[in-house]
Write an enzyme that holds these catalytic residues in place. Structure first.
Site, PDB file in Angstrom:
ATOM      1  CG  ASP A  58      24.926  52.353  58.133  1.00 16.69           C
ATOM      2  OD1 ASP A  58      26.009  51.198  57.860  1.00 16.69           O
ATOM      3  OD2 ASP A  58      25.774  53.329  58.324  1.00 16.69           O
TER       4      ASP A  58
ATOM      5  NE  ARG B 257      22.395  63.708  59.315  1.00 15.56           N
ATOM      6  CZ  ARG B 257      22.263  62.616  58.103  1.00 15.56           C
ATOM      7  NH1 ARG B 257      21.197  62.752  57.582  1.00 15.56           N
ATOM      8  NH2 ARG B 257      23.191  61.716  57.577  1.00 15.56           N
TER       9      ARG B 257
ATOM     10  CG  ASP C  69      25.408  63.058  60.769  1.00 15.44           C
ATOM     11  OD1 ASP C  69      25.422  63.854  60.439  1.00 15.44           O
ATOM     12  OD2 ASP C  69      25.640  61.978  59.780  1.00 15.44           O
TER      13      ASP C  69
ATOM     14  CB  SER D 134      29.692  56.221  54.743  1.00 15.51           C
ATOM     15  OG  SER D 134      28.737  56.772  55.152  1.00 15.51           O
TER      16      SER D 134
HETATM   17  N1  ARG Z   1      31.557  64.616  58.135  1.00 16.35           N
HETATM   18  C1  ARG Z   1      30.425  64.912  57.554  1.00 16.35           C
HETATM   19  C2  ARG Z   1      29.734  65.488  58.622  1.00 16.35           C
HETATM   20  O1  ARG Z   1      29.637  65.415  60.071  1.00 16.35           O
HETATM   21  C3  ARG Z   1      29.426  64.464  56.897  1.00 16.35           C
HETATM   22  C4  ARG Z   1      29.058  62.739  57.959  1.00 16.35           C
HETATM   23  C5  ARG Z   1      28.183  61.670  57.082  1.00 16.35           C
HETATM   24  N2  ARG Z   1      29.219  61.720  56.054  1.00 16.35           N
HETATM   25  C6  ARG Z   1      28.868  60.545  55.386  1.00 16.35           C
HETATM   26  N3  ARG Z   1      29.340  60.362  54.223  1.00 16.35           N
HETATM   27  N4  ARG Z   1      28.392  59.100  55.346  1.00 16.35           N
HETATM   28  O2  ARG Z   1      29.012  66.559  59.026  1.00 16.35           O
END
Ligand code: ARG
Length: 391
Positions: free
Chosen positions: A13, A92, A121, A173
């Site tokens: 990405d 984050r 995110d 991902s």
């Molecule tokens: N669902 C998790 C969250 O919202 C992880 C999100 C990112 N996951 C990923 N496989 N890139 O914190």
């Protein structure tokens, strides 16, 4: 030229984002936080420059991540919907803080990230930036571009000769840091099926884990883990070491249907051996050292804390206030907990504390009891009184 600071992971990405922003006339400066991720700094730099960035900042933030972010949620016993230790969610706000700093340093007015419009995110990055540096403008290429799926992104990357790996990390991902790995997408979207064997990243399957258990003794001081098996260890090292031990014993896998901030339910699998080992031990010590009413109240705080972190509300007054409560009660949480790790299970086998509230002479069914059982009768009369009145 307009200058943008892009949160860059090196994955598909953000690699596509770099190129996309270039094509729209931006000078792209990448920022990668090393929180325990996949790519080495040299690899990250190579990938960012090949994708069109003019420069990249790479910072090893594992210490700050462990001490300021992980530790706060460990003390708070914050686990989202019972199965997610918030590894991605915790990274984050920290990344957002550095994005804002670098933007100021580089005189950039834009921040970009590679999050989709469906996820959490984007919320975490943007709410954090709104709080820390409200003047910065946010660009989210994935919400705007017309690449509809991962296959189209791969085609775009190939067309522009961007560096992509044709490994599993492009099928799923993945977000990885020292607190855990989050994996979603691909075959995992079929919730009726078991996660395919290749979808878990580093924790062994219980079926192939060792036949004997691993033993771990953790020592905490005021809620902070300081020793493992009698040896003093810094927090980052301790987490990394527990991840290895736990992964061998198949500990720390979860499979969750979770509630995203935007209202979507999604399926994600997680691997977080160190986090589960530490949460289990820490909670055990709290049960030994804290009184019943504090424990009941702490449960409420833990659930609320986990929601705040998940929902991107890290830099808020409520979060700070909950920290104050959590830190206040940690003053008693000192002692040792021994655990057996065996084929996916974490079992507490021993615990001790100078602040233990367990008194054997009160609990014992054997000789030497100091508990006056005659008092129980009157106590029960009063305890039941309000309910007798309801009849
Ligand atoms: N669902 C998790 C969250 O919202 C992880 C999100 C990112 N996951 C990923 N496989 N890139 O914190």
């Amino acid at each position: 030229m307009k200058r943008v600071i892009l949160a860059y992971s090196g994955g598909l990405d953000t690699t596509c984002c770099t190129q996309w922003l270039r094509q729209r006339g931006f000078e792209v400066i990448c920022f990668s936080a090393h929180l325990g991720s996949e790519f080495s700094p040299s690899e990250l730099k190579k990938r960012a420059i090949m994708s069109g960035a003019s420069k990249i900042y790479i910072k090893d933030l594992r210490e700050e991540f462990a001490h300021k972010y992980i530790l706060a949620t460990l003390k708070a016993s914050a686990v989202y919907e019972g199965k997610y230790v918030l590894s991605t969610a915790l990274g984050r706000p920290l990344i957002a803080k550095y994005l804002a700093n670098i933007a100021q340093q580089e005189n950039a007015r834009y921040i970009a990230h590679g999050c989709t419009g469906k996820g959490n995110d984007q919320v975490r990055f943007e709410v954090s930036i709104q709080i820390l540096a409200p003047k910065l403008k946010i660009i989210a290429p994935l919400r705007e571009w017309d690449l509809a799926c991962r296959e189209e992104e791969i085609a775009y990357a190939k067309k522009h000769r961007l560096p992509i790996k044709t490994s599993m990390s492009e099928i799923y991902s993945i977000d990885k840091n020292i607190w855990g790995v989050s994996i979603e997408g691909g075959a995992l979207e079929d919730i009726h099926k078991k996660p395919p064997p290749n979808s878990y990243f580093f924790v062994k399957s219980p079926h192939v884990a060792k036949n004997n258990s691993a033993h771990v003794e953790l020592e905490f001081q005021k809620g902070i883990p300081i020793k493992v098996n009698g040896k003093t260890m810094g927090l980052v090292k301790l987490i990394e070491w527990l991840n290895e031990q736990g992964a061998q014993a198949a500990v720390g896998r979860t499979d969750l249907i979770e509630d995203r901030v935007v209202g979507i339910k999604s399926r994600e699998i997680y691997e977080a051996p160190a986090a589960w080992i530490l949460h289990t031990a820490h909670k055990e010590l709290e049960h030994l050292t804290l009184d019943r009413e504090t424990l009941i109240f702490k449960e409420l705080v833990s659930a609320r804390y986990a929601q705040l972190v998940y929902q991107g509300l890290w830099f808020t007054e409520l979060k700070k206030s909950l920290d104050a409560f959590v830190n206040a009660i940690q003053s008693r949480v000192t002692g040792k907990v021994s655990l057996d790790l065996y084929k996916g299970n974490i079992t507490v086998v021993r615990r001790s504390s100078p602040n233990a509230l367990y008194k054997r002479q009160l609990a014992t069914y054997g000789k030497g009891s100091k508990f006056d059982q005659r008092l129980a009768e009157g106590f029960i009369q009063l305890w039941g009184m309000p309910y007798r009145a309801q009849k």
